[in-house]
Design a protein around this motif. Structure first.
Motif, PDB file in Angstrom:
ATOM      1  N   MET A  12       0.824  -0.986   0.050  1.00  0.00           N
ATOM      2  CA  MET A  12      -0.145   0.118   0.064  1.00  0.00           C
ATOM      3  C   MET A  12       1.004   1.337  -0.047  1.00  0.00           C
ATOM      4  SD  MET A  12      -3.171  -0.944   2.302  1.00  0.00           S
ATOM      5  CE  MET A  12      -4.368  -0.254   1.769  1.00  0.00           C
ATOM      6  N   ARG A  13       0.426   2.120  -0.721  1.00  0.00           N
ATOM      7  CA  ARG A  13       1.277   3.285  -0.856  1.00  0.00           C
ATOM      8  C   ARG A  13       0.171   4.463  -0.799  1.00  0.00           C
ATOM      9  NH1 ARG A  13       6.270   3.791  -3.079  1.00  0.00           N
ATOM     10  NH2 ARG A  13       6.614   2.274  -1.711  1.00  0.00           N
ATOM     11  N   GLU A  14       0.452   5.580   0.041  1.00  0.00           N
ATOM     12  CA  GLU A  14      -0.322   6.820   0.006  1.00  0.00           C
ATOM     13  C   GLU A  14       0.256   8.148  -0.871  1.00  0.00           C
ATOM     14  OE1 GLU A  14      -0.908   7.968   4.214  1.00  0.00           O
ATOM     15  OE2 GLU A  14      -2.125   6.232   4.510  1.00  0.00           O
ATOM     16  N   TYR A  15      -0.585   8.813  -1.720  1.00  0.00           N
ATOM     17  CA  TYR A  15      -0.342   9.742  -2.355  1.00  0.00           C
ATOM     18  C   TYR A  15      -0.965  10.974  -1.732  1.00  0.00           C
ATOM     19  CZ  TYR A  15       1.779   6.278  -5.300  1.00  0.00           C
ATOM     20  OH  TYR A  15       2.823   5.119  -5.706  1.00  0.00           O
ATOM     21  N   PRO A  16      -0.166  12.063  -1.505  1.00  0.00           N
ATOM     22  CA  PRO A  16      -1.014  13.282  -0.929  1.00  0.00           C
ATOM     23  C   PRO A  16      -1.701  13.767  -2.113  1.00  0.00           C
ATOM     24  CG  PRO A  16       1.181  13.485  -0.304  1.00  0.00           C
ATOM     25  CD  PRO A  16       1.389  12.117  -1.107  1.00  0.00           C
ATOM     26  N   GLN A  17      -3.020  14.163  -1.891  1.00  0.00           N
ATOM     27  CA  GLN A  17      -3.955  14.747  -2.964  1.00  0.00           C
ATOM     28  C   GLN A  17      -3.382  16.477  -3.284  1.00  0.00           C
ATOM     29  OE1 GLN A  17      -8.018  14.435  -1.516  1.00  0.00           O
ATOM     30  NE2 GLN A  17      -7.868  12.217  -1.574  1.00  0.00           N
ATOM     31  N   LEU A  18      -2.577  16.816  -2.606  1.00  0.00           N
ATOM     32  CA  LEU A  18      -1.925  18.078  -2.797  1.00  0.00           C
ATOM     33  C   LEU A  18      -1.056  18.048  -4.034  1.00  0.00           C
ATOM     34  CD1 LEU A  18      -1.997  21.216  -2.097  1.00  0.00           C
ATOM     35  CD2 LEU A  18      -0.109  20.536  -0.469  1.00  0.00           C
ATOM     36  N   CYS A  49      -3.185   3.511  -2.881  1.00  0.00           N
ATOM     37  CA  CYS A  49      -3.098   2.667  -3.756  1.00  0.00           C
ATOM     38  C   CYS A  49      -2.648   1.431  -3.099  1.00  0.00           C
ATOM     39  CB  CYS A  49      -2.085   3.161  -5.028  1.00  0.00           C
ATOM     40  SG  CYS A  49      -2.701   4.499  -5.848  1.00  0.00           S
ATOM     41  N   ARG A  50      -3.442   0.371  -3.536  1.00  0.00           N
ATOM     42  CA  ARG A  50      -2.994  -1.104  -3.117  1.00  0.00           C
ATOM     43  C   ARG A  50      -2.398  -1.804  -4.331  1.00  0.00           C
ATOM     44  NH1 ARG A  50      -4.596  -6.349  -1.678  1.00  0.00           N
ATOM     45  NH2 ARG A  50      -6.661  -5.821  -2.529  1.00  0.00           N
ATOM     46  N   PHE A  51      -1.299  -2.137  -4.407  1.00  0.00           N
ATOM     47  CA  PHE A  51      -0.544  -2.988  -5.593  1.00  0.00           C
ATOM     48  C   PHE A  51      -0.676  -4.445  -5.416  1.00  0.00           C
ATOM     49  CE2 PHE A  51       1.042   1.306  -5.306  1.00  0.00           C
ATOM     50  CZ  PHE A  51       1.048   1.718  -6.662  1.00  0.00           C
TER      51      PHE A  51
END
Length: 82
Positions: A12-18, A49-51
């Protein structure tokens, strides 16, 4: 929900919406559909996102996906900071 085998072999990876607009992430997910499966969830300030089910080593796929997001943002000029 997928079985526990999928969860164990996922990242899992987090991508800041900013920094990473949802539309860019969705385009990248579509472009990567032949490489791996990616599930999206939207949080209050991040897109998660979960890859999993990658044709290449999973860690490499995640790193390349992140690089591809940056490339798409640079091409489109769509970062929320621009």
């Amino acid at each position: 929900m997928n079985d526990s085998r999928d969860v164990k072999k996922s990242i899992m990876r987090e991508y800041p919406q900013l920094l990473y607009p949802r539309s860019v992430i969705e385009q990248a997910v579509s472009d990567y559909a032949h490489i791996c499966r990616i599930d999206l969830q939207t949080g209050p300030q991040v897109t998660i996102c979960r890859f999993y089910d990658s044709r290449a080593p999973l860690q490499l796929t995640v790193q390349e996906f992140s690089n591809y997001l940056i490339e798409l943002i640079n091409k489109r000029g769509t970062s929320c900071l621009s």
